[in-house]
Design a protein around this motif. Structure first.
Motif, PDB file in Angstrom:
ATOM      1  N   TYR A 180      -9.681   0.464  11.366  1.00  0.00           N
ATOM      2  CA  TYR A 180      -8.304   0.178  11.720  1.00  0.00           C
ATOM      3  C   TYR A 180      -7.787   1.318  12.591  1.00  0.00           C
ATOM      4  O   TYR A 180      -8.183   2.467  12.435  1.00  0.00           O
ATOM      5  CB  TYR A 180      -7.425   0.072  10.473  1.00  0.00           C
ATOM      6  CG  TYR A 180      -7.501  -1.258   9.765  1.00  0.00           C
ATOM      7  CD1 TYR A 180      -8.543  -1.545   8.887  1.00  0.00           C
ATOM      8  CD2 TYR A 180      -6.527  -2.241   9.969  1.00  0.00           C
ATOM      9  CE1 TYR A 180      -8.621  -2.771   8.234  1.00  0.00           C
ATOM     10  CE2 TYR A 180      -6.594  -3.462   9.319  1.00  0.00           C
ATOM     11  CZ  TYR A 180      -7.638  -3.723   8.465  1.00  0.00           C
ATOM     12  OH  TYR A 180      -7.710  -4.942   7.831  1.00  0.00           O
ATOM     13  N   PHE A 202      -9.682   2.632   1.861  1.00  0.00           N
ATOM     14  CA  PHE A 202      -9.573   3.344   3.131  1.00  0.00           C
ATOM     15  C   PHE A 202     -10.065   4.773   3.022  1.00  0.00           C
ATOM     16  O   PHE A 202      -9.964   5.409   1.956  1.00  0.00           O
ATOM     17  CB  PHE A 202      -8.113   3.384   3.596  1.00  0.00           C
ATOM     18  CG  PHE A 202      -7.600   2.082   4.139  1.00  0.00           C
ATOM     19  CD1 PHE A 202      -7.033   1.144   3.295  1.00  0.00           C
ATOM     20  CD2 PHE A 202      -7.672   1.795   5.494  1.00  0.00           C
ATOM     21  CE1 PHE A 202      -6.546  -0.063   3.785  1.00  0.00           C
ATOM     22  CE2 PHE A 202      -7.180   0.598   5.998  1.00  0.00           C
ATOM     23  CZ  PHE A 202      -6.630  -0.334   5.134  1.00  0.00           C
ATOM     24  N   GLY A 203     -10.556   5.307   4.131  1.00  0.00           N
ATOM     25  CA  GLY A 203     -10.802   6.729   4.253  1.00  0.00           C
ATOM     26  C   GLY A 203      -9.511   7.461   4.545  1.00  0.00           C
ATOM     27  O   GLY A 203      -8.433   6.844   4.654  1.00  0.00           O
ATOM     28  N   THR A 204      -9.595   8.765   4.700  1.00  0.00           N
ATOM     29  CA  THR A 204      -8.402   9.591   4.902  1.00  0.00           C
ATOM     30  C   THR A 204      -7.920   9.614   6.340  1.00  0.00           C
ATOM     31  O   THR A 204      -6.872  10.146   6.628  1.00  0.00           O
ATOM     32  CB  THR A 204      -8.662  11.025   4.445  1.00  0.00           C
ATOM     33  OG1 THR A 204      -9.849  11.497   5.074  1.00  0.00           O
ATOM     34  CG2 THR A 204      -8.840  11.094   2.935  1.00  0.00           C
ATOM     35  N   TYR A 220       0.842  -1.192   0.000  1.00  0.00           N
ATOM     36  CA  TYR A 220       0.000   0.000   0.000  1.00  0.00           C
ATOM     37  C   TYR A 220       0.877   1.241   0.000  1.00  0.00           C
ATOM     38  O   TYR A 220       1.976   1.246   0.559  1.00  0.00           O
ATOM     39  CB  TYR A 220      -0.885   0.063   1.254  1.00  0.00           C
ATOM     40  CG  TYR A 220      -2.092  -0.836   1.255  1.00  0.00           C
ATOM     41  CD1 TYR A 220      -2.001  -2.152   1.708  1.00  0.00           C
ATOM     42  CD2 TYR A 220      -3.329  -0.373   0.829  1.00  0.00           C
ATOM     43  CE1 TYR A 220      -3.118  -2.971   1.735  1.00  0.00           C
ATOM     44  CE2 TYR A 220      -4.452  -1.190   0.852  1.00  0.00           C
ATOM     45  CZ  TYR A 220      -4.336  -2.490   1.308  1.00  0.00           C
ATOM     46  OH  TYR A 220      -5.442  -3.304   1.327  1.00  0.00           O
ATOM     47  N   GLN A 228      -4.104   3.122  14.110  1.00  0.00           N
ATOM     48  CA  GLN A 228      -2.649   3.227  13.955  1.00  0.00           C
ATOM     49  C   GLN A 228      -2.103   4.048  15.105  1.00  0.00           C
ATOM     50  O   GLN A 228      -2.261   5.272  15.125  1.00  0.00           O
ATOM     51  CB  GLN A 228      -2.305   3.862  12.608  1.00  0.00           C
ATOM     52  CG  GLN A 228      -0.821   3.850  12.277  1.00  0.00           C
ATOM     53  CD  GLN A 228      -0.555   4.302  10.856  1.00  0.00           C
ATOM     54  OE1 GLN A 228      -1.262   5.121  10.303  1.00  0.00           O
ATOM     55  NE2 GLN A 228       0.487   3.753  10.243  1.00  0.00           N
ATOM     56  N   LEU A 238      -9.176  -3.538   0.131  1.00  0.00           N
ATOM     57  CA  LEU A 238      -9.693  -2.562   1.079  1.00  0.00           C
ATOM     58  C   LEU A 238      -9.581  -1.156   0.509  1.00  0.00           C
ATOM     59  O   LEU A 238      -8.539  -0.781  -0.027  1.00  0.00           O
ATOM     60  CB  LEU A 238      -8.912  -2.632   2.392  1.00  0.00           C
ATOM     61  CG  LEU A 238      -9.152  -3.854   3.281  1.00  0.00           C
ATOM     62  CD1 LEU A 238      -8.125  -3.899   4.400  1.00  0.00           C
ATOM     63  CD2 LEU A 238     -10.554  -3.810   3.866  1.00  0.00           C
ATOM     64  N   PHE A 252      -8.741   4.705  10.936  1.00  0.00           N
ATOM     65  CA  PHE A 252      -9.105   4.624   9.527  1.00  0.00           C
ATOM     66  C   PHE A 252     -10.325   3.725   9.356  1.00  0.00           C
ATOM     67  O   PHE A 252     -10.334   2.585   9.832  1.00  0.00           O
ATOM     68  CB  PHE A 252      -7.956   4.054   8.694  1.00  0.00           C
ATOM     69  CG  PHE A 252      -6.757   4.943   8.601  1.00  0.00           C
ATOM     70  CD1 PHE A 252      -5.707   4.819   9.499  1.00  0.00           C
ATOM     71  CD2 PHE A 252      -6.674   5.910   7.608  1.00  0.00           C
ATOM     72  CE1 PHE A 252      -4.597   5.644   9.422  1.00  0.00           C
ATOM     73  CE2 PHE A 252      -5.566   6.742   7.516  1.00  0.00           C
ATOM     74  CZ  PHE A 252      -4.531   6.610   8.430  1.00  0.00           C
ATOM     75  N   GLY A 290      -1.534  12.549   5.230  1.00  0.00           N
ATOM     76  CA  GLY A 290      -2.910  12.992   5.409  1.00  0.00           C
ATOM     77  C   GLY A 290      -3.941  12.184   4.646  1.00  0.00           C
ATOM     78  O   GLY A 290      -5.110  12.574   4.584  1.00  0.00           O
ATOM     79  N   GLN A 291      -3.506  11.071   4.103  1.00  0.00           N
ATOM     80  CA  GLN A 291      -4.416  10.221   3.328  1.00  0.00           C
ATOM     81  C   GLN A 291      -4.443   8.815   3.908  1.00  0.00           C
ATOM     82  O   GLN A 291      -3.574   8.425   4.682  1.00  0.00           O
ATOM     83  CB  GLN A 291      -3.961  10.153   1.874  1.00  0.00           C
ATOM     84  CG  GLN A 291      -3.904  11.494   1.176  1.00  0.00           C
ATOM     85  CD  GLN A 291      -5.263  12.122   1.018  1.00  0.00           C
ATOM     86  OE1 GLN A 291      -6.230  11.453   0.663  1.00  0.00           O
ATOM     87  NE2 GLN A 291      -5.361  13.409   1.321  1.00  0.00           N
ATOM     88  N   GLY A 292      -5.451   8.051   3.496  1.00  0.00           N
ATOM     89  CA  GLY A 292      -5.483   6.653   3.872  1.00  0.00           C
ATOM     90  C   GLY A 292      -4.640   5.827   2.913  1.00  0.00           C
ATOM     91  O   GLY A 292      -4.277   6.278   1.830  1.00  0.00           O
ATOM     92  N   PRO A 293      -4.330   4.598   3.302  1.00  0.00           N
ATOM     93  CA  PRO A 293      -3.549   3.724   2.421  1.00  0.00           C
ATOM     94  C   PRO A 293      -4.297   3.415   1.121  1.00  0.00           C
ATOM     95  O   PRO A 293      -5.516   3.265   1.118  1.00  0.00           O
ATOM     96  CB  PRO A 293      -3.382   2.451   3.254  1.00  0.00           C
ATOM     97  CG  PRO A 293      -3.587   2.874   4.672  1.00  0.00           C
ATOM     98  CD  PRO A 293      -4.593   3.976   4.607  1.00  0.00           C
ATOM     99  N   GLU A 294      -3.526   3.312   0.037  1.00  0.00           N
ATOM    100  CA  GLU A 294      -4.087   2.948  -1.261  1.00  0.00           C
ATOM    101  C   GLU A 294      -3.340   1.730  -1.782  1.00  0.00           C
ATOM    102  O   GLU A 294      -2.105   1.711  -1.781  1.00  0.00           O
ATOM    103  CB  GLU A 294      -3.933   4.103  -2.249  1.00  0.00           C
ATOM    104  CG  GLU A 294      -4.640   5.385  -1.827  1.00  0.00           C
ATOM    105  CD  GLU A 294      -4.302   6.534  -2.764  1.00  0.00           C
ATOM    106  OE1 GLU A 294      -4.317   7.698  -2.296  1.00  0.00           O
ATOM    107  OE2 GLU A 294      -4.010   6.277  -3.939  1.00  0.00           O
ATOM    108  N   LEU A 295      -4.084   0.740  -2.243  1.00  0.00           N
ATOM    109  CA  LEU A 295      -3.459  -0.497  -2.695  1.00  0.00           C
ATOM    110  C   LEU A 295      -2.646  -0.268  -3.962  1.00  0.00           C
ATOM    111  O   LEU A 295      -3.113   0.326  -4.934  1.00  0.00           O
ATOM    112  CB  LEU A 295      -4.539  -1.555  -2.967  1.00  0.00           C
ATOM    113  CG  LEU A 295      -4.018  -2.915  -3.415  1.00  0.00           C
ATOM    114  CD1 LEU A 295      -3.264  -3.606  -2.277  1.00  0.00           C
ATOM    115  CD2 LEU A 295      -5.165  -3.791  -3.899  1.00  0.00           C
TER     116      LEU A 295
END
Lengths: 113, 114
Positions: free
Chosen positions: B36, B104-106, A35, B38, B102, B90, A40-45
């Motif tokens: 999730y 995910f949001g920010t 990922y 972190q 998955l 998250f 400031g962002q969520g994980p991206e695959l």
């Protein structure tokens, strides 16, 4: 039991240089994920492996990014050449597959200067 | 395609106060939902998940989330937070037919003050 291990934890490189990240999944986990997490962002695959086969690499920028999982265990993610916009945290995760919980490593924080 | 919206990037709260972290999702198909967490300098850990059955799911450390299909929400709540709950949270969604992918949001940073 050891979790997902990633190395290095931090990497600083100059733009246009190559860089590689390494991931050792939890023993017995057939599914491995890489990922990308921008600030400031969520994980991206980026890519998902089932054993040694890449089953989803649709989000991997193939012009500069490559990945491999030759023996179906450890995996490496490479960027060549790196660009300033590649600065981010690269996360590896693994799971037993098919709806099982994904376990994440601590990530590699890449800074491209 | 699915998407996840976490409207609050930061939520400051005093210790022992209740908290709600909001999550809304968009999907044209049935989904699974996840939260999730972190903690600083650690990897993402699964906090709780909704797959089917009861719409209210709980974690071992006092958090709970309720799946609301009509409002397409999966808000995370805790009646009394601790300093140790300070972390990034998250929300994530996956397609029931492609459960390994998955989205995910920010993220929402929960900061608990003494």
């Amino acid at each position: 039991e050891a979790g997902v291990v990633q190395s290095p934890r931090y990497k600083i490189i100059e733009k246009k240089q190559p860089v590689a990240f390494w991931c050792n999944p939890i023993s017995g986990h057939n599914t491995l994920y890489w990922y990308l997490q921008n600030l400031g962002q969520g994980p991206e695959l980026l890519i998902r492996y089932e054993n040694e086969e890449a089953v989803d690499d649709s989000q991997l920028p193939k012009d500069r990014f490559s990945a491999e999982r030759l023996k179906g265990v450890d995996s490496t993610l490479k960027i060549q050449p790196a660009e300033l916009g590649d600065s981010a945290v690269y996360l590896c995760a693994s799971s037993e597959g098919h709806s099982s919980e994904a376990f994440f490593g601590q990530g590699t924080r890449l800074t491209v200067v | 395609a699915q998407s996840v919206t976490q409207l609050d990037s930061q939520v400051p709260v005093f210790e022992e106060a209740p908290v709600e972290l909001r999550c809304n999702y968009s999907s044209s198909v049935s989904v699974y939902l996840f939260w999730y967490v972190q903690y600083p300098n650690q990897g993402l850990q699964l906090l709780l998940k909704y797959l089917s059955g009861s719409t209210l799911v709980e974690s071992i450390n006092g958090f709970e989330a309720e799946f609301n299909k009509s409002q397409t929400s999966f808000h995370l709540r805790k009646p009394s937070v601790h300093i140790s709950d300070t972390a990034e949270y998250f929300c994530a969604v996956s397609d029931r037919k492609d459960t390994d992918k998955l989205i995910f949001g920010t993220g929402t940073r929960l900061q608990v003050f003494p």
